[in-house]
Design a protein around this motif. Structure first.
Motif, PDB file in Angstrom:
ATOM      1  N   ASN A   1       0.815  -1.208   0.000  1.00 21.81           N
ATOM      2  CA  ASN A   1       0.000   0.000   0.000  1.00 21.81           C
ATOM      3  C   ASN A   1       0.850   1.260   0.000  1.00 21.81           C
ATOM      4  O   ASN A   1       0.443   2.288  -0.532  1.00 21.81           O
TER       5      ASN A   1
ATOM      6  N   HIS B   1      -6.049  -3.033   4.002  1.00 22.50           N
ATOM      7  CA  HIS B   1      -4.922  -3.082   3.064  1.00 22.50           C
ATOM      8  C   HIS B   1      -5.099  -4.198   2.044  1.00 22.50           C
ATOM      9  O   HIS B   1      -4.745  -4.035   0.872  1.00 22.50           O
TER      10      HIS B   1
ATOM     11  N   LEU C   1      -7.448  -3.016  -0.608  1.00 21.89           N
ATOM     12  CA  LEU C   1      -6.804  -2.024  -1.471  1.00 21.89           C
ATOM     13  C   LEU C   1      -5.843  -2.685  -2.459  1.00 21.89           C
ATOM     14  O   LEU C   1      -5.764  -2.294  -3.625  1.00 21.89           O
TER      15      LEU C   1
ATOM     16  N   LYS D   1      -7.967  -4.428  -5.145  1.00 25.50           N
ATOM     17  CA  LYS D   1      -8.482  -3.441  -6.098  1.00 25.50           C
ATOM     18  C   LYS D   1      -7.400  -3.028  -7.092  1.00 25.50           C
ATOM     19  O   LYS D   1      -7.638  -2.958  -8.300  1.00 25.50           O
ATOM     20  N   THR D   2      -6.197  -2.758  -6.580  1.00 25.56           N
ATOM     21  CA  THR D   2      -5.083  -2.329  -7.438  1.00 25.56           C
ATOM     22  C   THR D   2      -4.745  -3.395  -8.463  1.00 25.56           C
ATOM     23  O   THR D   2      -4.533  -3.103  -9.646  1.00 25.56           O
TER      24      THR D   2
ATOM     25  N   GLN E   1     -11.501   3.813   3.172  1.00 22.56           N
ATOM     26  CA  GLN E   1     -10.775   3.446   1.944  1.00 22.56           C
ATOM     27  C   GLN E   1     -10.974   1.978   1.613  1.00 22.56           C
ATOM     28  O   GLN E   1     -11.167   1.601   0.456  1.00 22.56           O
TER      29      GLN E   1
ATOM     30  N   ALA F   1     -12.767   0.267  -1.651  1.00 20.11           N
ATOM     31  CA  ALA F   1     -12.006  -0.696  -2.457  1.00 20.11           C
ATOM     32  C   ALA F   1     -12.795  -1.996  -2.609  1.00 20.11           C
ATOM     33  O   ALA F   1     -12.870  -2.567  -3.705  1.00 20.11           O
TER      34      ALA F   1
END
Length: 408
Positions: free
Chosen positions: A165, A206, A209, A212-213, A246, A250
């Motif tokens: 992250n 995390h 996230l 998602k990335t 966040q 995500a």
């Protein structure tokens, strides 16, 4: 510092503070390392702040040891006046040091110490993160997470996810790894979502996230086409148990992306996603979260079981009706589409009376009168027209409007 006189050569021209790590650029001007590195990182034109001469984005910065010793000596002499003693600066990180740490990462006796050191370095500054990307650390962290999954080991997972992250996985590096091992990586991250760990909220946020990335980086490789029911079950559990804002967004982004495949819609409904999304919306989240929730509900309500699960929640019609006006045009569009599908396929007397009771009919009626997108106005008018006999006596449908929506 009171009345203590500070030599002008001790002051950084950028921060106007006493330099802790003086370095000299090729223009001959000395700055504090952190200040000049930040300047070059964020400035559109990479020029020397004093001379305006051009500098490289990644310039050679020569440590000014003589000046540093003078500053240290002056600080020591004036320590009794409240001046902090400046420590000897650490050697700045470079790509070769990162490569050395990566080797240590795979030595069992050094593993935990190394990964904690990497987290600390990643948190320090952007330059460290740049060297980590160049050294291939994102790939190593993904391999580390997969190894933890295969061995059933949770030590170091929190740090590995934290690093990913911090340094943001670059898509160019992620794609080749995913094309070869995307099933294993998705399974590993799904496993992490189900693990019990000390800092649950941080770890699971995390993880979402990172998921998602990865998915955004590889949209063309259909990584979500063959995900298991367990994948959706774990995401829904995470939304239910609570994570950071966040992390929530995500998770919703991932679910919305997964809606592209009909088999995923069925699995999401089986995981009780509709019910949990309504519960989440009842907590009055931020605008983006509402838009994502309504986008997913739109897809899930295209299925009979999704509509049935929607209506099984006593607050579903009310919470969606509230979003028709006042959140955003996107949220309004999606809310009307959801109600349209419910009316078309489940337009029972009880459902229509509930819409009247919670103000949905009034909101739809308002849409036909205000300045909004033509297709939205048409959709609202169509709902009112189809169910005019049940709603014709409602005070929110005035005489002029009843002429327009009356069934043909």
């Amino acid at each position: 510092m009171g009345d203590i006189e500070v030599c002008q050569y001790f002051i950084c021209p950028i921060s106007l503070q006493i330099m802790k790590d003086p370095v000299t650029t090729i223009t001959g001007i000395t700055y504090d390392r952190e200040s000049i590195e930040q300047w070059l990182l964020t400035s559109k034109k990479t020029t020397c702040p004093v001379t305006k001469q051009p500098l490289q984005k990644d310039p050679d910065l020569t440590p000014n040891h003589t000046l540093h010793r003078l500053i240290q000596g002056w600080c020591t002499q004036n320590a009794s006046h409240g001046i902090d003693i400046i420590p000897t600066p650490k050697r700045p990180l470079d790509k070769f040091q990162v490569l050395k740490l990566i080797k240590h990462l795979w030595q069992p006796e050094l593993q935990l110490k190394t990964i904690k050191q990497l987290v600390s370095l990643a948190a320090e500054n952007e330059k460290n993160r740049k060297y980590m990307i160049e050294a291939g650390l994102p790939k190593e962290m993904l391999v580390f997470i997969v190894t933890c999954f295969e061995q059933g080991q949770i030590d170091g997972l929190e740090e590995a996810l934290g690093i990913l992250n911090f340094i943001q996985i670059p898509s160019a590096e992620t794609k080749p790894i995913l094309l070869e091992n995307h099933d294993l990586i998705i399974k590993s991250l799904t496993w992490v979502l189900g693990c019990e760990m000390k800092n649950q909220v941080t770890v699971k946020s995390h993880t979402m996230l990172v998921l998602k990335t990865i998915i955004e980086a590889c949209t063309s490789s259909n990584v979500l086409e063959l995900v298991t029911p367990e994948f959706f079950k774990r995401i829904v559990e995470v939304l239910r148990s609570g994570i950071t804002q966040q992390g929530i967004n995500a998770a919703l982004d991932v679910l919305l992306e997964a809606c592209a495949w009909s088999r995923n819609l069925i699995r999401m409904i089986e995981a009780n996603t509709v019910f949990e999304l309504i519960e989440l919306e009842l907590s009055f989240p931020e605008k983006k979260t509402t838009e994502l929730i309504l986008g997913i509900l739109c897809n899930l309500c295209s299925c009979p079981d999704g509509r049935a699960q929607f209506l099984s929640h006593r607050g579903s019609i009310a919470v969606v009706s509230m979003k028709i006006l006042g959140v955003s045009p996107k949220a309004g569009d999606r809310a009307v589409l959801i109600l349209s599908m419910i009316c078309n396929f489940f337009g029972t007397y009880m459902v229509l009376q509930e819409m009247l009771k919670v103000g949905a009919v009034e909101k739809l009626s308002s849409l036909t009168k205000i300045d909004c997108a033509s297709f939205l106005k048409e959709e609202a008018s169509e709902i009112l027209r189809l169910h005019f006999p049940e709603w014709k006596d409602s005070p929110c449908i005035d005489r002029f409007q009843s002429i327009r929506v009356k069934p043909r």
